[in-house]
Design a protein around this motif. Structure first.
Motif, PDB file in Angstrom:
ATOM      1  N   UNK A 205       0.835  -1.204   0.000  1.00 45.38           N
ATOM      2  CA  UNK A 205       0.000   0.000   0.000  1.00 45.38           C
ATOM      3  C   UNK A 205       0.871   1.256   0.000  1.00 45.38           C
ATOM      4  N   UNK A 206       1.793   1.297  -0.965  1.00 46.17           N
ATOM      5  CA  UNK A 206       2.720   2.415  -1.085  1.00 46.17           C
ATOM      6  C   UNK A 206       2.051   3.536  -1.882  1.00 46.17           C
ATOM      7  N   UNK A 207       1.213   4.290  -1.220  1.00 47.23           N
ATOM      8  CA  UNK A 207       0.410   5.301  -1.889  1.00 47.23           C
ATOM      9  C   UNK A 207       0.988   6.711  -1.745  1.00 47.23           C
ATOM     10  N   UNK A 208       2.131   6.848  -1.109  1.00 44.98           N
ATOM     11  CA  UNK A 208       2.779   8.141  -0.931  1.00 44.98           C
ATOM     12  C   UNK A 208       4.197   8.050  -1.484  1.00 44.98           C
ATOM     13  N   UNK A 209       4.606   9.071  -2.218  1.00 41.31           N
ATOM     14  CA  UNK A 209       5.957   9.069  -2.776  1.00 41.31           C
ATOM     15  C   UNK A 209       6.261  10.377  -3.458  1.00 41.31           C
ATOM     16  N   UNK A 210       7.538  10.593  -3.769  1.00 43.04           N
ATOM     17  CA  UNK A 210       7.960  11.852  -4.394  1.00 43.04           C
ATOM     18  C   UNK A 210       7.497  11.961  -5.837  1.00 43.04           C
ATOM     19  N   UNK A 211       7.461  10.815  -6.540  1.00 40.66           N
ATOM     20  CA  UNK A 211       6.937  10.820  -7.913  1.00 40.66           C
ATOM     21  C   UNK A 211       5.430  10.644  -7.816  1.00 40.66           C
ATOM     22  N   UNK A 212       4.685  11.611  -8.318  1.00 40.69           N
ATOM     23  CA  UNK A 212       3.255  11.695  -8.044  1.00 40.69           C
ATOM     24  C   UNK A 212       2.383  11.434  -9.274  1.00 40.69           C
ATOM     25  N   UNK A 213       1.103  11.264  -8.981  1.00 47.12           N
ATOM     26  CA  UNK A 213       0.099  11.122 -10.037  1.00 47.12           C
ATOM     27  C   UNK A 213       0.114  12.353 -10.935  1.00 47.12           C
ATOM     28  N   UNK A 214       0.299  13.527 -10.352  1.00 46.59           N
ATOM     29  CA  UNK A 214       0.364  14.753 -11.151  1.00 46.59           C
ATOM     30  C   UNK A 214       1.499  14.689 -12.169  1.00 46.59           C
ATOM     31  N   UNK A 251      -8.757  13.739  -5.177  1.00 49.34           N
ATOM     32  CA  UNK A 251      -7.775  14.100  -4.161  1.00 49.34           C
ATOM     33  C   UNK A 251      -6.457  13.376  -4.241  1.00 49.34           C
ATOM     34  N   UNK A 252      -6.208  12.627  -5.311  1.00 48.84           N
ATOM     35  CA  UNK A 252      -5.000  11.823  -5.379  1.00 48.84           C
ATOM     36  C   UNK A 252      -3.876  12.391  -6.209  1.00 48.84           C
ATOM     37  N   UNK A 260      -3.563   4.443  -7.624  1.00 48.26           N
ATOM     38  CA  UNK A 260      -4.612   4.236  -8.622  1.00 48.26           C
ATOM     39  C   UNK A 260      -5.454   3.011  -8.282  1.00 48.26           C
ATOM     40  N   UNK A 261      -4.889   2.059  -7.573  1.00 47.05           N
ATOM     41  CA  UNK A 261      -5.648   0.865  -7.188  1.00 47.05           C
ATOM     42  C   UNK A 261      -6.868   1.214  -6.345  1.00 47.05           C
ATOM     43  N   UNK A 262      -6.828   2.344  -5.628  1.00 44.62           N
ATOM     44  CA  UNK A 262      -7.936   2.732  -4.767  1.00 44.62           C
ATOM     45  C   UNK A 262      -9.195   3.051  -5.556  1.00 44.62           C
ATOM     46  N   UNK A 263      -9.036   3.366  -6.841  1.00 45.13           N
ATOM     47  CA  UNK A 263     -10.207   3.611  -7.691  1.00 45.13           C
ATOM     48  C   UNK A 263     -11.094   2.364  -7.749  1.00 45.13           C
ATOM     49  N   UNK A 272     -10.212   6.472   3.710  1.00 46.40           N
ATOM     50  CA  UNK A 272      -9.182   6.307   4.743  1.00 46.40           C
ATOM     51  C   UNK A 272      -7.828   6.786   4.242  1.00 46.40           C
ATOM     52  N   UNK A 273      -7.635   6.735   2.937  1.00 41.15           N
ATOM     53  CA  UNK A 273      -6.370   7.197   2.343  1.00 41.15           C
ATOM     54  C   UNK A 273      -6.415   8.674   1.972  1.00 41.15           C
ATOM     55  N   UNK A 274      -7.558   9.337   2.229  1.00 42.65           N
ATOM     56  CA  UNK A 274      -7.665  10.765   1.971  1.00 42.65           C
ATOM     57  C   UNK A 274      -8.413  11.138   0.703  1.00 42.65           C
TER      58      UNK A 274
END
Length: 318
Positions: A205-214, A251-252, A260-263, A272-274
């Motif tokens: 569940x590595x949903x936070x990182x420096x390389x982003x969805x943006x 919000x991602x 993206x898996x949270x979709x 829960x992940x924001x």
């Protein structure tokens, strides 16, 4: 004496690589006009255009002979345009789009995960080459202006397709397991693929990182615009763009691509992940579960040359 460089762009990137630059003899300065090297990294086409061609744009404020190194994702055509204008203004333009080897690596901007295809009108200046080699694990000559962006676009399409494929394979496994109520019998969870970095990122569940969805959105958007320029349709890339844009809307945008898996998960898990699905309702006028006209809502112009449906929506707001 240290080489002076200025940086304009995403703070998370320079924060990760500045120690490497210092170790290689480069000192960062705030005054762009005083630097012999200016590194730029924008995460949208609009920001890149404004930075180079807007009021007090770089092509007009830099001293003759200065070197511009752009790490942004854009189209080959626009890269050639920047190079042409820079040349007219006695500047040297180095096209070196930031390219990650893995969308889910941690750290995302570690040397081993970064490579840079490089394009320049002539020889890359020695100091620019040294700067790139301090940041990227691999610096590869791509050829004439525009070529490096084409290399980066192809790489992005491959990585994004693999990300979505793994996520959907896992989503299918989860959905079928739940529907038949045999959690211990059918739950394969991509067994045999443990070595795949995307599989590991999903499991952890590595949903936070420096390389982003943006950042990934910027890369896919530029690839799709390049396809438009070539009068080519890329249906799979369009579909991936829709999914990532939806994640950004709820919000991602600042999350890592594995989010993206949270979709595909229950709404409560995303919350829960924001993530906030009501933001999709604000953007599209209805919830994703309401299928009527959902596809039509994607048909509004997002500003990238494709129909996605939320050109004025602020991805960064919470």
């Amino acid at each position: 004496m240290a080489n002076l460089y200025a940086y304009v762009g995403a703070p998370s990137f320079i924060g990760a690589v500045e120690p490497r630059l210092e170790a290689a003899g480069f000192k960062r300065v705030q005054d762009v006009a005083s630097a012999s090297l200016v590194v730029t990294f924008c995460t949208s086409q609009t920001a890149l255009e404004d930075l180079y061609f807007g009021d007090d744009g770089l092509v007009t404020v830099m001293a003759p002979g200065a070197v511009l190194i752009d790490l942004s994702a854009t189209t080959p055509n626009f890269a050639r345009e920047i190079n042409a204008v820079a040349t007219v203004n006695d500047l040297v333009m180095v096209e070196a789009p930031l390219t990650v080897r893995s969308l889910v690596a941690d750290p995302a901007f570690g040397t081993d995960n970064l490579m840079a295809p490089v394009a320049c009108e002539g020889d890359v200046p020695v100091e620019a080459q040294a700067l790139l080699e301090a940041v990227f694990g691999e610096v590869r000559d791509a050829g004439a202006p525009g070529a490096a962006q084409l290399v980066r676009a192809g790489h992005t399409l491959e990585l994004a397709a693999h990300l979505v494929s793994v996520i959907e394979a896992q989503a299918l496994s989860d959905a079928v397991t739940r529907s038949v109520g045999t959690a211990g019998k059918l739950d394969v969870r991509l067994d045999g693929h443990e070595a795949d970095p995307v599989v590991r990122a999903l499991r952890e569940k590595r949903f936070v990182g420096a390389y982003t969805v943006e950042m990934l959105l910027a890369e896919l958007s530029s690839a799709l615009m390049a396809a438009d320029d070539a009068e080519l349709i890329l249906p799979q890339a369009e579909a991936m763009m829709h999914l990532l844009e939806l994640l950004a809307v709820i919000g991602g945008a600042d999350m890592a691509p594995a989010a993206l898996t949270l979709i595909y998960h229950e709404e409560a898990e995303g919350a829960a992940a924001g993530l906030d699905w009501t933001r999709a309702e604000q953007a599209y006028g209805q919830r994703p579960s309401e299928e009527d006209d959902w596809d039509d809502d994607f048909a509004d112009d997002c500003g990238c040359g494709h129909d996605h449906g939320f050109d004025d929506f602020d991805f960064s707001s919470n």
